[in-house]
Design a protein around this motif. Structure first.
Motif, PDB file in Angstrom:
ATOM      1  N   THR A  19      10.615   7.021 -13.756  1.00 53.68           N
ATOM      2  CA  THR A  19      11.001   5.701 -13.308  1.00 53.68           C
ATOM      3  C   THR A  19       9.957   4.909 -12.395  1.00 53.68           C
ATOM      4  OG1 THR A  19      13.256   6.588 -13.058  1.00 53.68           O
ATOM      5  CG2 THR A  19      12.969   4.462 -11.997  1.00 53.68           C
ATOM      6  N   ILE A  20       9.112   5.394 -11.677  1.00 56.66           N
ATOM      7  CA  ILE A  20       7.868   4.780 -11.219  1.00 56.66           C
ATOM      8  C   ILE A  20       6.988   4.277 -12.468  1.00 56.66           C
ATOM      9  CG2 ILE A  20       5.811   5.284  -9.898  1.00 56.66           C
ATOM     10  CD1 ILE A  20       7.218   7.419  -8.107  1.00 56.66           C
ATOM     11  N   ALA A  21       6.937   4.961 -13.501  1.00 51.41           N
ATOM     12  CA  ALA A  21       6.113   4.877 -14.630  1.00 51.41           C
ATOM     13  C   ALA A  21       6.728   3.338 -15.185  1.00 51.41           C
ATOM     14  CB  ALA A  21       5.904   5.835 -15.472  1.00 51.41           C
ATOM     15  N   LEU A  22       8.019   3.359 -15.242  1.00 53.41           N
ATOM     16  CA  LEU A  22       8.621   1.915 -15.892  1.00 53.41           C
ATOM     17  C   LEU A  22       8.045   0.976 -14.913  1.00 53.41           C
ATOM     18  CD1 LEU A  22      10.359   0.158 -17.765  1.00 53.41           C
ATOM     19  CD2 LEU A  22      12.155   0.755 -16.118  1.00 53.41           C
ATOM     20  N   PHE A  23       8.289   1.025 -13.920  1.00 55.28           N
ATOM     21  CA  PHE A  23       8.246  -0.422 -13.043  1.00 55.28           C
ATOM     22  C   PHE A  23       6.729  -0.465 -12.704  1.00 55.28           C
ATOM     23  CE2 PHE A  23      12.453   0.558 -11.778  1.00 55.28           C
ATOM     24  CZ  PHE A  23      12.952  -0.687 -11.751  1.00 55.28           C
ATOM     25  N   THR A  24       5.808   0.288 -12.411  1.00 56.12           N
ATOM     26  CA  THR A  24       4.335   0.293 -12.216  1.00 56.12           C
ATOM     27  C   THR A  24       3.580   0.113 -13.518  1.00 56.12           C
ATOM     28  OG1 THR A  24       3.836   2.602 -12.309  1.00 56.12           O
ATOM     29  CG2 THR A  24       4.227   1.578 -10.144  1.00 56.12           C
ATOM     30  N   GLU A  25       3.459   0.996 -14.526  1.00 55.17           N
ATOM     31  CA  GLU A  25       2.692   0.919 -15.748  1.00 55.17           C
ATOM     32  C   GLU A  25       3.230  -0.116 -16.628  1.00 55.17           C
ATOM     33  OE1 GLU A  25       2.562   4.760 -17.459  1.00 55.17           O
ATOM     34  OE2 GLU A  25       1.952   5.745 -15.377  1.00 55.17           O
ATOM     35  N   GLY A  26       4.695  -0.160 -16.698  1.00 54.22           N
ATOM     36  CA  GLY A  26       5.519  -1.093 -17.771  1.00 54.22           C
ATOM     37  C   GLY A  26       5.672  -2.359 -17.240  1.00 54.22           C
ATOM     38  N   LEU A  27       6.061  -2.569 -16.069  1.00 56.41           N
ATOM     39  CA  LEU A  27       6.559  -3.779 -15.490  1.00 56.41           C
ATOM     40  C   LEU A  27       5.731  -4.464 -14.443  1.00 56.41           C
ATOM     41  CD1 LEU A  27      10.289  -3.199 -15.337  1.00 56.41           C
ATOM     42  CD2 LEU A  27       8.984  -4.262 -17.328  1.00 56.41           C
ATOM     43  N   GLY A  28       4.540  -3.871 -14.080  1.00 56.53           N
ATOM     44  CA  GLY A  28       3.424  -4.453 -13.055  1.00 56.53           C
ATOM     45  C   GLY A  28       3.825  -4.474 -11.630  1.00 56.53           C
ATOM     46  N   PHE A  29       4.757  -3.812 -11.332  1.00 53.02           N
ATOM     47  CA  PHE A  29       5.065  -3.389  -9.922  1.00 53.02           C
ATOM     48  C   PHE A  29       3.946  -2.645  -9.403  1.00 53.02           C
ATOM     49  CE2 PHE A  29       8.939  -4.939 -11.018  1.00 53.02           C
ATOM     50  CZ  PHE A  29       9.819  -4.961  -9.998  1.00 53.02           C
ATOM     51  N   THR A  30       3.725  -2.388  -8.019  1.00 53.34           N
ATOM     52  CA  THR A  30       2.824  -1.605  -7.221  1.00 53.34           C
ATOM     53  C   THR A  30       3.478  -0.530  -6.419  1.00 53.34           C
ATOM     54  OG1 THR A  30       1.458  -3.683  -6.761  1.00 53.34           O
ATOM     55  CG2 THR A  30       1.064  -1.712  -5.411  1.00 53.34           C
ATOM     56  N   LEU A  31       2.916   0.580  -6.699  1.00 53.01           N
ATOM     57  CA  LEU A  31       3.696   1.654  -5.911  1.00 53.01           C
ATOM     58  C   LEU A  31       3.100   1.555  -4.577  1.00 53.01           C
ATOM     59  CD1 LEU A  31       5.122   4.623  -5.713  1.00 53.01           C
ATOM     60  CD2 LEU A  31       2.952   5.562  -6.589  1.00 53.01           C
ATOM     61  N   VAL A  32       3.988   1.296  -3.555  1.00 56.89           N
ATOM     62  CA  VAL A  32       3.696   0.927  -2.102  1.00 56.89           C
ATOM     63  C   VAL A  32       3.528   2.297  -1.568  1.00 56.89           C
ATOM     64  CG1 VAL A  32       4.550   0.020   0.070  1.00 56.89           C
ATOM     65  CG2 VAL A  32       4.712  -1.061  -2.015  1.00 56.89           C
ATOM     66  N   SER A  33       4.577   3.301  -1.778  1.00 55.82           N
ATOM     67  CA  SER A  33       4.506   4.668  -1.024  1.00 55.82           C
ATOM     68  C   SER A  33       5.314   5.580  -1.663  1.00 55.82           C
ATOM     69  CB  SER A  33       5.212   4.620   0.391  1.00 55.82           C
ATOM     70  OG  SER A  33       6.489   4.310   0.505  1.00 55.82           O
ATOM     71  N   ARG A  34       5.010   6.940  -1.366  1.00 57.45           N
ATOM     72  CA  ARG A  34       5.973   7.964  -2.153  1.00 57.45           C
ATOM     73  C   ARG A  34       5.652   9.373  -1.296  1.00 57.45           C
ATOM     74  NH1 ARG A  34       5.652  10.398  -8.280  1.00 57.45           N
ATOM     75  NH2 ARG A  34       7.008  12.001  -7.804  1.00 57.45           N
ATOM     76  N   GLY A  35       6.820   9.786  -1.155  1.00 53.77           N
ATOM     77  CA  GLY A  35       6.830  11.220  -0.215  1.00 53.77           C
ATOM     78  C   GLY A  35       8.101  11.573   0.274  1.00 53.77           C
ATOM     79  N   PRO A  36       8.222  13.052   0.577  1.00 58.50           N
ATOM     80  CA  PRO A  36       9.366  13.371   0.922  1.00 58.50           C
ATOM     81  C   PRO A  36       9.987  12.702   2.165  1.00 58.50           C
ATOM     82  CG  PRO A  36       7.667  14.945   1.429  1.00 58.50           C
ATOM     83  CD  PRO A  36       7.327  13.882   0.704  1.00 58.50           C
ATOM     84  N   ARG A  37      11.202  13.095   2.721  1.00 61.29           N
ATOM     85  CA  ARG A  37      11.847  12.647   3.881  1.00 61.29           C
ATOM     86  C   ARG A  37      12.050  13.977   4.733  1.00 61.29           C
ATOM     87  NH1 ARG A  37       9.189   9.127   2.091  1.00 61.29           N
ATOM     88  NH2 ARG A  37       9.697   6.559   2.679  1.00 61.29           N
ATOM     89  N   ASP A  38      12.234  13.860   6.063  1.00 57.46           N
ATOM     90  CA  ASP A  38      12.978  14.618   6.879  1.00 57.46           C
ATOM     91  C   ASP A  38      14.189  15.233   6.428  1.00 57.46           C
ATOM     92  OD1 ASP A  38      14.285  15.785   9.438  1.00 57.46           O
ATOM     93  OD2 ASP A  38      12.537  16.342   9.774  1.00 57.46           O
ATOM     94  N   PRO A  39      14.565  16.335   5.957  1.00 52.40           N
ATOM     95  CA  PRO A  39      16.014  16.809   5.522  1.00 52.40           C
ATOM     96  C   PRO A  39      16.909  16.716   6.662  1.00 52.40           C
ATOM     97  CG  PRO A  39      14.297  18.538   4.679  1.00 52.40           C
ATOM     98  CD  PRO A  39      13.676  17.460   5.493  1.00 52.40           C
ATOM     99  N   GLY A  40      16.467  16.972   7.712  1.00 49.34           N
ATOM    100  CA  GLY A  40      17.479  16.895   8.939  1.00 49.34           C
ATOM    101  C   GLY A  40      17.790  15.507   9.222  1.00 49.34           C
ATOM    102  N   LEU A  41      16.881  14.583   9.366  1.00 49.63           N
ATOM    103  CA  LEU A  41      17.405  13.181   9.445  1.00 49.63           C
ATOM    104  C   LEU A  41      18.177  12.530   8.168  1.00 49.63           C
ATOM    105  CD1 LEU A  41      13.987  11.877  10.849  1.00 49.63           C
ATOM    106  CD2 LEU A  41      16.124  12.375  12.131  1.00 49.63           C
ATOM    107  N   ILE A  42      17.839  13.024   7.156  1.00 48.09           N
ATOM    108  CA  ILE A  42      18.330  12.475   5.778  1.00 48.09           C
ATOM    109  C   ILE A  42      19.885  12.957   5.821  1.00 48.09           C
ATOM    110  CG2 ILE A  42      18.528  12.472   3.482  1.00 48.09           C
ATOM    111  CD1 ILE A  42      16.226  10.437   4.742  1.00 48.09           C
TER     112      ILE A  42
END
Length: 148
Positions: A19-42
């Motif tokens: 899905t990131i590839a569609l938006f960035t490579e395909g549609l010209g969006f920029t990847l701003v950030s990516r990463g896991p989140r704290d499971p307890g908080l989520i």
């Protein structure tokens, strides 16, 4: 209280990389950030015990889309609502070439949900419009620019 801005639109996806590839490579969006989140908080925020996620934000101009992939809990489901079903969601993107957008989406595993149609009345009169859907049900609407 007043709303002071628009923050993001979000999709829960099965394949974050694709899905990131569609938006960035395909549609010209920029990847701003990516990463896991704290499971307890989520877990506390979502009310889902044992939630484990990875989140990516992609942006085009000032608009951001949040893509979330849940790794847990193990009993999470997979829904594919039709566009007419309550709870279905999509993001609409203005494009200068609907046919090219559909071809790009197809290279990333997204297929037409219906047909490319020409709107003949209302605020989008004269525009060509269609929906594409990914294998996990993520839906994008392409709206061609209105004729001059």
């Amino acid at each position: 209280m007043r709303v002071v801005g628009f923050n993001h639109t979000s999709f829960t996806v099965a394949d974050l990389d694709a899905t990131i590839a569609l938006f960035t490579e395909g549609l010209g969006f920029t990847l701003v950030s990516r990463g896991p989140r704290d499971p307890g908080l989520i877990s506390r925020m979502t009310g889902i015990a044992g939630a484990e996620i990875e989140i990516a934000f992609v942006a085009l101009g000032r608009q951001r889309i949040e893509l979330i992939a849940y790794r847990a809990p193990a009993d999470r489901g997979h829904v594919r609502p039709r566009l007419c079903d309550v709870g279905a969601a999509h993001v609409g993107l203005d494009v200068d070439d609907v046919d090219a957008a559909v071809a790009i989406a197809a290279r990333h595993g997204f297929r037409l949900a219906g047909e490319i149609i020409a709107i003949d009345a209302g605020p989008n009169k004269g525009r060509r419009v269609c929906y594409v859907r990914g294998g996990d049900g993520t839906t994008v609407e392409f709206l061609g620019l209105a004729p001059a």
